[in-house]
Scaffold this motif. Structure first.
Motif, PDB file in Angstrom:
ATOM      1  N   SER A 132     -24.234  21.791 -49.200  1.00  0.00           N
ATOM      2  CA  SER A 132     -23.714  23.147 -49.225  1.00  0.00           C
ATOM      3  C   SER A 132     -24.633  24.129 -48.518  1.00  0.00           C
ATOM      4  O   SER A 132     -24.764  25.281 -48.913  1.00  0.00           O
ATOM      5  N   HIS A 133     -25.301  23.675 -47.495  1.00  0.00           N
ATOM      6  CA  HIS A 133     -26.185  24.550 -46.740  1.00  0.00           C
ATOM      7  C   HIS A 133     -26.271  23.976 -45.336  1.00  0.00           C
ATOM      8  O   HIS A 133     -26.099  22.789 -45.148  1.00  0.00           O
ATOM      9  N   HIS A 134     -26.520  24.843 -44.386  1.00  0.00           N
ATOM     10  CA  HIS A 134     -26.587  24.371 -43.010  1.00  0.00           C
ATOM     11  C   HIS A 134     -27.487  25.334 -42.268  1.00  0.00           C
ATOM     12  O   HIS A 134     -27.356  26.540 -42.404  1.00  0.00           O
ATOM     13  N   VAL A 135     -28.446  24.791 -41.511  1.00  0.00           N
ATOM     14  CA  VAL A 135     -29.334  25.650 -40.731  1.00  0.00           C
ATOM     15  C   VAL A 135     -28.719  25.803 -39.348  1.00  0.00           C
ATOM     16  O   VAL A 135     -28.627  24.831 -38.605  1.00  0.00           O
ATOM     17  N   PRO A 136     -28.272  27.025 -38.994  1.00  0.00           N
ATOM     18  CA  PRO A 136     -27.591  27.207 -37.703  1.00  0.00           C
ATOM     19  C   PRO A 136     -28.473  26.755 -36.545  1.00  0.00           C
ATOM     20  O   PRO A 136     -29.676  26.987 -36.549  1.00  0.00           O
ATOM     21  N   GLY A 137     -27.863  26.061 -35.603  1.00  0.00           N
ATOM     22  CA  GLY A 137     -28.588  25.632 -34.410  1.00  0.00           C
ATOM     23  C   GLY A 137     -29.477  24.419 -34.625  1.00  0.00           C
ATOM     24  O   GLY A 137     -30.100  23.931 -33.701  1.00  0.00           O
ATOM     25  N   SER A 138     -29.549  23.907 -35.860  1.00  0.00           N
ATOM     26  CA  SER A 138     -30.385  22.740 -36.122  1.00  0.00           C
ATOM     27  C   SER A 138     -29.496  21.529 -36.348  1.00  0.00           C
ATOM     28  O   SER A 138     -28.332  21.658 -36.698  1.00  0.00           O
ATOM     29  N   SER A 139     -30.029  20.321 -36.105  1.00  0.00           N
ATOM     30  CA  SER A 139     -29.191  19.142 -36.339  1.00  0.00           C
ATOM     31  C   SER A 139     -29.551  18.441 -37.643  1.00  0.00           C
ATOM     32  O   SER A 139     -29.296  17.252 -37.816  1.00  0.00           O
TER      33      SER A 139
END
Lengths: 274, 396
Positions: A89-96
């Motif tokens: 439930s989290h995502h670091v924008p621009g990271s894979s």
């Protein structure tokens, strides 16, 4: 032969809240099946006295981070260290960095189809989350798109502050009532704000869903107890899927990118179509 | 009666067995028969053959016993029912564009369990294959059942029979044996087709279009493509047609580099410029600037009487009608669906396009065709799943 059981390290800022508790239940289930132990670092059980994150990520076989429990630079550091990591439930924008998230756009599409398409409501209020959080802006953008699909106008005063806080949401709804603003449905960016909105409306004697239809996003026993119609992915399932993603990496599979789980509409108080 | 797909084909024993097995499975999948006697009747196969095939399919988990049905008119034994088990296998469908690779993990009834997406960030050649592997790995971690096969839709020219991508310039792919590369990596069958024809197949198999034998899907977004389903199977020839010249180019001032190519009237790059020009000419309160503009904005503005959006709707309908007219003139399909981002313009665009199509060819021909908007964002993914089901199980 691997003598010592392998360990999944979990970083969460709370292990007793409904969401985190259910994610952990799913993670524990899969870990047990696959022969892993679980070590939990919950650093801020008392929000008034937050503790620093103490998990030694070099000492575990993989790290699972629930929601926004760790700052992005720590996530990036773990990822770059080569220790397998998965975000729930989290995502670091621009990271894979691999993550398991729910499909906000699909959820809002289903929700608006129900509220406008099936229940025939035309005068909607959107209770906003935090627009700088992924869930907040994705749900709000999807809501704007879906209203356009039904050719409904979206003036700015129809978007009221909620900040993912029941108190803020209740205050916004009270202000609408005090101003005499007319509306026949409230779409809330999460279920806790939805419950707060419903309570505020009931307190003034409005009938739900006849006078106002209130829907939320996400699900938990509280939402069920409140009879709130919502869209949700099964949270325990989210925990299971995240554990599978992490274990798959630990066992040598290269994964990058985001796994998106479908959500479904849960109607708890059927509307009379208009 | 379930019809054989190629009744005139001469077949070896194993082909025949596979064919019979598909007949049985298809009859149950489509709800035509639910017990052994009915299967024998519907497929024309001998009862012992049916029993043997059903036993085999139950062993594989694809069918399950489902209690007893009522006895027939003459009384007698109640038949043992069998049902299809959609959760017996997982299928992976992937849609590749120039921007991203997106995959879906589904059960055999097309229900999507999880999706996984990876941005390409301009990747070329082998790097694109590595990104595809990222997507597949992400979904393999989530398998709930054994993986049956993988279906992939790609932009560009594809030789589906050999699983080779002949030409996708913007991904730097020339004669890439994509199916064999991936099936070696993952030890399951891999099927490759052009995105546009998969969109048509997805619409045919999972769309709400009803009874039909043939369908064309017109996919309009960055470019223009046409995919077709003929006699229930994807016609491998669907592709981008944006380079074709438009017959009547007199409708608007063509862009300087147009050369009359269809994509310079219907491709998003040009539509967006045209929208900006019309906004300047007519004024518009409802449309945002070119960077924010989407087809949803245009449909919304047109529905609310915005003159620029209405003028653009009229122009686009006239060009789209030329495409519809070619398709009907050549193929007379049962159904045409408008898919891709332009479908967001909504029903008025489709209605106007149909009206203009009637001006271009015999109205009677147009009357025979039904039309729809395909709004599903997952159409290509669903097509990749449908293709995999058709090839592996003879379903759909």
């Amino acid at each position: 032969m691997n003598a010592k059981p392998r360990t999944l390290g979990i970083i969460t800022n709370n292990q007793h809240n409904v969401f985190q508790r259910n994610v952990l239940a799913g993670v524990r289930e899969v870990a047990a099946q696959r022969g892993y132990t679980v070590a939990i670092d919950s650093y801020a059980e008392d929000p008034a006295r937050p503790q620093p994150i103490t998990l030694d990520y070099h000492a575990v076989d993989g790290v699972l981070v629930i929601a926004n429990a760790a700052p992005n630079d720590l996530l990036q550091a773990i990822y770059e260290s080569g220790t397998p990591i998965s975000l729930v439930s989290h995502h670091v924008p621009g990271s894979s960095i691999p993550a398991v998230i729910t499909d906000n756009a699909q959820g809002i599409t289903e929700m608006v189809r129900y509220v406008v398409g099936e229940c025939g409501r035309r005068s909607l209020i959107f209770v906003r989350g935090l627009p700088d959080q992924r869930d907040g802006f994705e749900r709000e953008n999807a809501f704007r798109r879906e209203l356009m699909r039904y050719n409904l106008p979206l003036p700015d005063d129809r978007f009221v502050p909620g900040d993912f806080s029941p108190t803020v949401a209740a205050r916004s709804i009270q202000r609408l009532l005090d101003n005499g603003t007319a509306f026949d449905a409230i779409v809330s960016a999460d279920y806790l704000m939805g419950i707060a909105a419903a309570e505020t409306l009931r307190a003034t004697g409005l009938r739900l869903p006849d006078d106002v239809l209130v829907v939320g996003f996400g699900d938990a026993p509280e939402a069920e107890a409140a009879g709130l119609t919502t869209v949700a992915a099964d949270v325990v399932e989210q925990g299971r899927r995240a554990a599978r993603q992490l274990i798959s990496q630990i066992e040598g599979q290269r994964i990058s990118g985001v796994t998106v789980l479908s959500v479904r509409l849960i109607v708890r108080a059927p509307c009379d179509p208009r | 009666m379930v019809k054989a797909r190629h009744p005139s084909d001469k077949a070896t024993h194993s082909q025949l067995k596979r064919h019979n097995r598909e007949l049985v499975l298809r009859a149950i999948y489509h709800g035509i028969a639910d017990n052994r006697a009915a299967l024998a009747q519907e497929t024309g196969l001998a009862k012992p053959t049916v029993s043997e095939l059903v036993a085999e399919l139950i062993d594989e988990g694809l069918l399950a016993e489902n209690g007893h049905g009522p006895s027939g008119e003459g009384g007698g034994k109640r038949p043992r029912l069998v049902k299809f088990v959609p959760t017996a296998r997982n299928v992976i469908g992937i849609s590749l564009s120039e921007e991203r690779a997106e995959g879906a993990l589904a059960f055999l009834d097309g229900r999507i369990v999880a999706r996984h997406q990876v941005e390409l960030h301009g990747a070329q050649g082998d790097d694109v294959i590595a990104r595809l592997a990222d997507v597949i790995n992400g979904l393999l971690a989530q398998l709930d059942a054994p993986l049956l096969c993988i279906g992939i839709g790609v932009p560009g020219v594809v030789n589906s029979d050999r699983g080779i991508v002949s030409h996708t310039a913007r991904l730097g792919w020339y004669n890439v044996p994509l199916a064999s590369i991936l099936s070696e990596l993952y030890s399951v069958p891999v099927y490759v087709a052009n995105n546009t024809e998969l969109a048509a197949l997805g619409q045919f198999v999972f769309g709400p279009a009803g009874e039909m034998d043939s369908l064309a899907t017109v996919l309009v977004g960055g470019g223009v493509g046409v995919g077709m389903v003929v006699n229930g199977t994807a016609y491998h020839g669907g592709r981008e047609i944006g380079y074709l010249r438009v017959a009547d180019q007199s409708l608007v001032d063509a862009p300087p580099d147009s050369e009359g190519r269809l994509e310079t009237f219907l491709g998003w790059h040009y539509v967006r410029q045209r929208a900006a020009a019309l906004c300047r000419a007519y004024g518009s309160d409802l449309l945002p600037g070119p960077d924010e503009l989407t087809y949803l904005h245009l449909g919304y503005a047109a529905a609310n009487g915005d003159p620029a959006a209405l003028a653009l709707q009229d122009e686009l309908s006239r060009y789209l009608a030329q495409v519809f007219a070619w398709i009907i003139g050549l193929l007379r399909p049962d159904h045409i669906s408008l898919a891709g981002p332009m479908a967001d313009y909504g029903e008025p665009l489709l209605a106007q396009t149909i009206a203009y199509t009637q001006e271009l060819i015999l109205p009677d021909l147009v009357e025979e065709v039904t039309f729809s908007l395909a709004e599903s964002a997952n159409l290509i993914l669903m097509g990749a799943i449908a293709q995999a089901l058709q090839y592996e199980l003879g379903l759909a």
